[in-house]
Motif scaffolding. Structure first.
Motif, PDB file in Angstrom:
ATOM      1  N   LEU A 421      -7.553   9.671 -13.704  1.00 55.05           N
ATOM      2  CA  LEU A 421      -6.635   8.531 -13.773  1.00 55.05           C
ATOM      3  C   LEU A 421      -7.194   7.478 -14.714  1.00 55.05           C
ATOM      4  CD1 LEU A 421      -3.949   7.784 -12.321  1.00 55.05           C
ATOM      5  CD2 LEU A 421      -5.327   6.480 -10.691  1.00 55.05           C
ATOM      6  N   ARG A 423      -5.378   4.374 -15.453  1.00 55.08           N
ATOM      7  CA  ARG A 423      -4.987   3.032 -15.036  1.00 55.08           C
ATOM      8  C   ARG A 423      -4.209   3.117 -13.731  1.00 55.08           C
ATOM      9  NH1 ARG A 423      -0.768   3.767 -19.245  1.00 55.08           N
ATOM     10  NH2 ARG A 423       1.270   3.503 -18.252  1.00 55.08           N
ATOM     11  N   GLY A 424      -4.207   1.996 -12.985  1.00 49.16           N
ATOM     12  CA  GLY A 424      -3.449   1.951 -11.750  1.00 49.16           C
ATOM     13  C   GLY A 424      -4.099   2.721 -10.617  1.00 49.16           C
ATOM     14  N   SER A 446      -4.980  -2.550  -7.732  1.00 48.67           N
ATOM     15  CA  SER A 446      -4.019  -1.439  -7.743  1.00 48.67           C
ATOM     16  C   SER A 446      -4.168  -0.575  -6.494  1.00 48.67           C
ATOM     17  CB  SER A 446      -4.218  -0.582  -8.993  1.00 48.67           C
ATOM     18  OG  SER A 446      -3.898  -1.302 -10.158  1.00 48.67           O
ATOM     19  N   TRP A 463       2.590   5.074  -6.223  1.00 49.76           N
ATOM     20  CA  TRP A 463       1.877   4.922  -7.491  1.00 49.76           C
ATOM     21  C   TRP A 463       2.033   3.486  -7.964  1.00 49.76           C
ATOM     22  CZ3 TRP A 463       4.693   5.096 -12.562  1.00 49.76           C
ATOM     23  CH2 TRP A 463       3.826   4.891 -13.638  1.00 49.76           C
ATOM     24  N   ASP A 465       1.128   1.053 -11.249  1.00 46.36           N
ATOM     25  CA  ASP A 465       0.663   0.984 -12.644  1.00 46.36           C
ATOM     26  C   ASP A 465       0.143  -0.429 -12.893  1.00 46.36           C
ATOM     27  OD1 ASP A 465       0.341   0.818 -15.393  1.00 46.36           O
ATOM     28  OD2 ASP A 465       2.097   2.028 -15.835  1.00 46.36           O
ATOM     29  N   SER A 466      -1.139  -0.555 -13.127  1.00 46.91           N
ATOM     30  CA  SER A 466      -1.737  -1.888 -13.271  1.00 46.91           C
ATOM     31  C   SER A 466      -1.232  -2.623 -14.497  1.00 46.91           C
ATOM     32  CB  SER A 466      -3.267  -1.768 -13.326  1.00 46.91           C
ATOM     33  OG  SER A 466      -3.654  -0.838 -14.315  1.00 46.91           O
ATOM     34  N   ASP A 467      -0.614  -1.898 -15.456  1.00 44.39           N
ATOM     35  CA  ASP A 467      -0.056  -2.549 -16.637  1.00 44.39           C
ATOM     36  C   ASP A 467       1.385  -2.999 -16.425  1.00 44.39           C
ATOM     37  OD1 ASP A 467      -2.407  -2.144 -17.899  1.00 44.39           O
ATOM     38  OD2 ASP A 467      -1.735  -0.459 -19.134  1.00 44.39           O
ATOM     39  N   HIS A 468       1.974  -2.605 -15.331  1.00 45.47           N
ATOM     40  CA  HIS A 468       3.372  -2.939 -15.041  1.00 45.47           C
ATOM     41  C   HIS A 468       3.478  -3.321 -13.583  1.00 45.47           C
ATOM     42  CE1 HIS A 468       3.493  -0.270 -18.568  1.00 45.47           C
ATOM     43  NE2 HIS A 468       4.551  -0.959 -18.929  1.00 45.47           N
ATOM     44  N   VAL A 471       6.139  -1.885 -10.968  1.00 45.64           N
ATOM     45  CA  VAL A 471       6.234  -0.483 -10.562  1.00 45.64           C
ATOM     46  C   VAL A 471       5.848  -0.350  -9.099  1.00 45.64           C
ATOM     47  CG1 VAL A 471       5.305   1.818 -10.914  1.00 45.64           C
ATOM     48  CG2 VAL A 471       5.826   0.376 -12.869  1.00 45.64           C
TER      49      VAL A 471
END
Length: 471
Positions: A421, A423-424, A446, A463, A465-468, A471
């Motif tokens: 993995l 990210r997230g 996350s 799940w 997503d640390s960039d979003h 989510v």
């Protein structure tokens, strides 16, 4: 869908006699009345319905009735089902739920009495199935065997509770499934001598051959989490009477793509004897578990799988008890509805609850391998940020957290390599064997978000997503 008189013409695969010939199968009132040897007028092969010799239906994330609707499209007519997973959450009530739901559809579910709930004394499950509960389950007509005896150390040590469960199965005249990965030599001999007759955990040919030599039946597993067919397939022609095929765990996307039919296709390509291969999921489980399934003989229930050819093995029709349940990839079984049952007893967790304060020295890291259940371990230097050990994406060393779903208690925290993995985080309460929440992630925020999503929904897979953040 109603049982009536009909005939099926084609090339017949007789797993009992070990022959293939042209003919017509005559069915009346759900049973095969006779088989005529005559020229085939249709280019198709007729064989007994396929049986998965060991599966946890719960891993499909479907109730039995919905599992059946998909499985029949692949020629499967029955499963030797171990309700171990739901039993770890709900105990004997979970087993009763599976039996009741499975009875609502034209499919042959043969259930086991889960022998190891909880699976080990080191886990916290939602229920316990002891000797008293095994005594109640093992006498039920729907329960055909004692499910996998995972506690092989208890067998070898002759633990009184373990031995009492084995004795109950013996008194009921029902077989006992095994679970003994890597157990060989005198330990394997003692384990088998205790009355345990199968193992689906062999991952080398040497181990499997040794256990077969000691009288055990080996179930070659090809599931979603563990895949051993690529290693163990030579056993099928070497020991045709002592091998069966199973999935163990079959995730829903994999089930949609194929079941035992996929394994048979692979075996044919490898050059295995088609009769031996098909016997592994018809004759052999019927004999071993004393199943009331049809084997394409006069007087048998009309459990029939029709395929276009042995090499392609494309399922054209599936019949159970003379009822057509699938045709050309389309299920003919109607859906059912159920009131969900569950056990979930915790609230949200915070980031503080999963912090690991740095200490001197290395950390122990689990090492995972794709397609294998067996993990390794190694020592590694930790990545420390602000005095805390955190996930190290650059070396693929990620934090793994186990959170008790049943009652409030501290989380179990460790580190794992080879997860991949970037990210997230992901979290799941579908987690063998006690089905607490297991989460893996690249950062603590996350990880806690993913855990709390599962808690909010009272189970499932999440799940983050640390960039979003949405989510």
């Amino acid at each position: 869908m109603s049982a009536t008189f009909f005939e099926i013409n084609g090339t017949i695969v007789d797993v009992t006699a070990g022959s293939i010939y042209e003919g017509t199968v005559i069915v009346n009132d759900g049973k095969i009345t006779s088989i005529r040897r005559e020229p085939a007028t249709r280019q198709q092969f007729i064989l007994p319905g396929l049986i998965d010799a060991h599966i946890h239906v719960e891993s499909s994330m479907l109730i039995p009735s919905e599992f059946a609707r998909i499985a029949v499209t692949h020629g499967t007519t029955g499963t030797v089902s171990d309700p171990h997973e739901i039993a770890n959450v709900l105990g004997i009530d979970g087993v009763r739920f599976m039996i009741a739901n499975g009875s609502k559809v034209p499919f042959r579910f043969w259930f086991g009495a889960p022998s190891c709930v909880p699976a080990t004394p080191f886990e916290t499950a939602g229920a316990e199935i002891g000797v008293k509960e095994i005594g109640e389950l093992i006498t039920m007509p729907e329960v055909r065997y004692l499910s996998e005896m995972m506690n092989f150390p208890g067998v070898l040590a002759k633990d009184p509770g373990v031995m009492a469960k084995l004795e109950l199965a013996k008194q009921a005249g029902k077989p006992v499934d095994g679970h003994a990965p890597g157990v060989t030599g005198q330990n394997a001999a003692d384990y088998i001598a205790a009355g345990i007759s199968t193992d689906h955990e062999c991952f080398t040919l040497g181990e499997a051959r040794e256990k077969i030599g000691l009288g055990m039946h080996v179930l070659i597993r090809e599931g979603s989490a563990a895949r051993n067919f690529g290693t163990l397939w030579p056993l099928i022609d070497e020991f045709p009477g002592q091998v069966m095929l199973c999935s163990d765990d079959k995730h829903p996307d994999d089930l949609v793509a194929g079941h035992l039919d996929r394994i048979i296709r692979r075996g044919i390509v490898l050059g295995l004897d088609p009769i031996n291969l098909i016997r592994c999921c018809t004759l052999n489980p019927v004999i071993h578990y004393d199943l009331d399934a049809g084997l394409l003989r006069p007087g048998d229930p009309a459990d029939i799988t029709v395929v276009d050819g042995l090499a392609s093995f494309k399922v054209m029709e599936t019949w159970i008890g003379g009822v057509k349940v699938a045709e050309h990839g389309r299920t003919l079984i109607a859906g059912t509805t159920e009131t969900p049952i569950n056990r979930f007893g915790i609230g949200p967790v915070s980031e503080d609850a999963i912090r690991v304060v740095a200490a001197d020295g290395k950390i122990r890291v689990m090492t995972a391998a794709d397609g294998e259940l067996i993990t390794g371990s190694e020592l590694a230097d930790p990545l420390v940020v602000d005095g805390n050990v955190v996930s190290d994406i650059s070396r693929d060393i990620l934090k793994i957290v186990v959170k008790n779903r049943y009652s409030k208690s501290p989380a179990g925290i460790g580190f794992i390599r080879n997860f991949g993995l970037k990210r997230g985080a992901i979290a799941s309460s579908v987690a063998h064997d006690s089905h607490n929440i297991v989460a893996v992630g690249t950062d603590d925020s996350s990880i806690t978000q993913a855990i709390n999503l599962v808690i909010r929904e009272k189970g499932g897979i999440a799940w983050v997503d640390s960039d979003h953040s949405d989510v």
